[in-house]
Enzyme design. Structure first.
Site, PDB file in Angstrom:
ATOM      1  N   SER A 130     -17.930  19.048 -16.543  1.00  0.00           N
ATOM      2  CA  SER A 130     -18.123  17.838 -15.752  1.00  0.00           C
ATOM      3  C   SER A 130     -17.240  17.881 -14.501  1.00  0.00           C
ATOM      4  CB  SER A 130     -17.863  16.599 -16.610  1.00  0.00           C
ATOM      5  OG  SER A 130     -18.290  15.427 -15.969  1.00  0.00           O
ATOM      6  N   HIS A 172     -24.305  17.321 -15.037  1.00  0.00           N
ATOM      7  CA  HIS A 172     -25.173  16.277 -15.622  1.00  0.00           C
ATOM      8  C   HIS A 172     -26.498  16.244 -14.855  1.00  0.00           C
ATOM      9  CE1 HIS A 172     -21.630  14.701 -17.778  1.00  0.00           C
ATOM     10  NE2 HIS A 172     -20.981  14.765 -16.621  1.00  0.00           N
ATOM     11  N   GLU A 199     -26.495  19.098 -18.940  1.00  0.00           N
ATOM     12  CA  GLU A 199     -25.499  18.840 -19.975  1.00  0.00           C
ATOM     13  C   GLU A 199     -25.644  19.843 -21.122  1.00  0.00           C
ATOM     14  OE1 GLU A 199     -25.938  14.748 -21.075  1.00  0.00           O
ATOM     15  OE2 GLU A 199     -25.056  14.011 -19.193  1.00  0.00           O
TER      16      GLU A 199
END
EC number: 3.4.15.6
Length: 278
Positions: A130, A172, A199
């Protein structure tokens, strides 16, 4: 592209920590397996203890017995001899999710940053999920709108940590509809390749190539040979036109040559790589 001897494991976020842990398992394997010495960098998160202990639990379950947290809350912490020694002994350094701006504001151009880059040149594995993925390039996406068409004001860019220069990374990707955001970022930077990482999916970079690992896909956007863009003629809130961009969608097991800017399609690949011109 960098000719570094190290490897990068760049994760699109929300990686599995309870089941097979395929993506994190790959990081541990490449960092040395049961002999790995892993440093978990919690600089991006506001919950360093909880997040750090979560990764310690996972990495130890996967067989790595030597795992420790390095929590740099303040920029002065990045001069800690204890933390620098931990990095110098590590075979893998893993950046958690959170806020990528915290990573650069606290770590960039510090003694600890220099130590991590030196160890990367010496061959260790740098992983990040992330925010820890977004910070990998020399210029990173700081923040921006999802699920929108490309516009100049969609995305804010800033200095990254420089492990993967010349690339823009977004995470994402499928789950938050970030194609417009990635195109907006590419239109404003000298980088010609963008990685949109889903993801529970990672790109593992080594020797100017990468391989996809995980349950999703990696979308590679190549704007090196575009035939038209209106970026120099529009106002900040107007839509960007990009003609002739190339798009590759690469699932688990597929590889990409960063120097040649093309997928590596093995002779026994199950199907053609999805490639379109937009």
């Amino acid at each position: 592209m960098s000719q570094s001897q190290g490897q990068l494991v760049i994760i699109g976020g929300a990686e599995d920590k309870e089941g097979d842990c395929k993506v994190l398992r790959e990081f541990v394997r490449r960092a040395g397996g049961v002999n790995a010495r892993i440093v978990v960098m919690t600089v991006a998160t506001e919950m360093p203890r909880e997040v750090g202990e979560d990764y310690i639990r996972v990495f130890e379950r996967l067989g790595a017995e030597n795992v420790r947290i390095v929590d740099t809350v303040h920029r002065d912490d990045a001069s800690s001899p204890t933390y620098i020694e931990a990095v110098n002994k590590a075979t893998g350094v893993f950046f958690t999710g959170g806020d990528q701006a915290r990573i650069t504001s606290i770590l960039k151009d510090t003694e600890l940053d220099a130590a991590i880059h030196q160890r990367y040149q010496e061959g260790i594995v740098i992983g990040g999920t992330s925010a820890g993925a977004a910070m990998m390039p020399d210029v990173m996406i700081v923040e921006g709108d999802s699920e929108t068409n490309p516009r100049v004001n969609v995305v804010e860019m800033g200095p990254g940590m420089g492990f993967l220069p010349g690339i823009v990374v977004d995470q994402h990707f499928l789950q938050r509809g970030r194609l417009g955001r990635l195109l907006s970022a590419l239109s404003q930077q000298p980088a010609v390749l963008g990685f949109g990482i889903d993801e529970n999916t990672a790109v593992v970079v080594q020797d100017n190539k990468f391989e996809v690992v995980g349950e999703g896909a990696v979308t590679v956007v190549d704007v090196a040979d575009i035939i038209h863009t209106n970026i120099d003629d529009i106002l900040k809130d107007e839509a960007i036109a990009i003609c002739g961009a190339k798009l590759h969608v690469l699932p688990d097991g597929y590889k990409f040559d960063l120097a040649a800017r093309k997928p590596i399609v093995e002779a026994d690949a199950p199907r053609e790589v999805a490639t379109t011109n937009a």
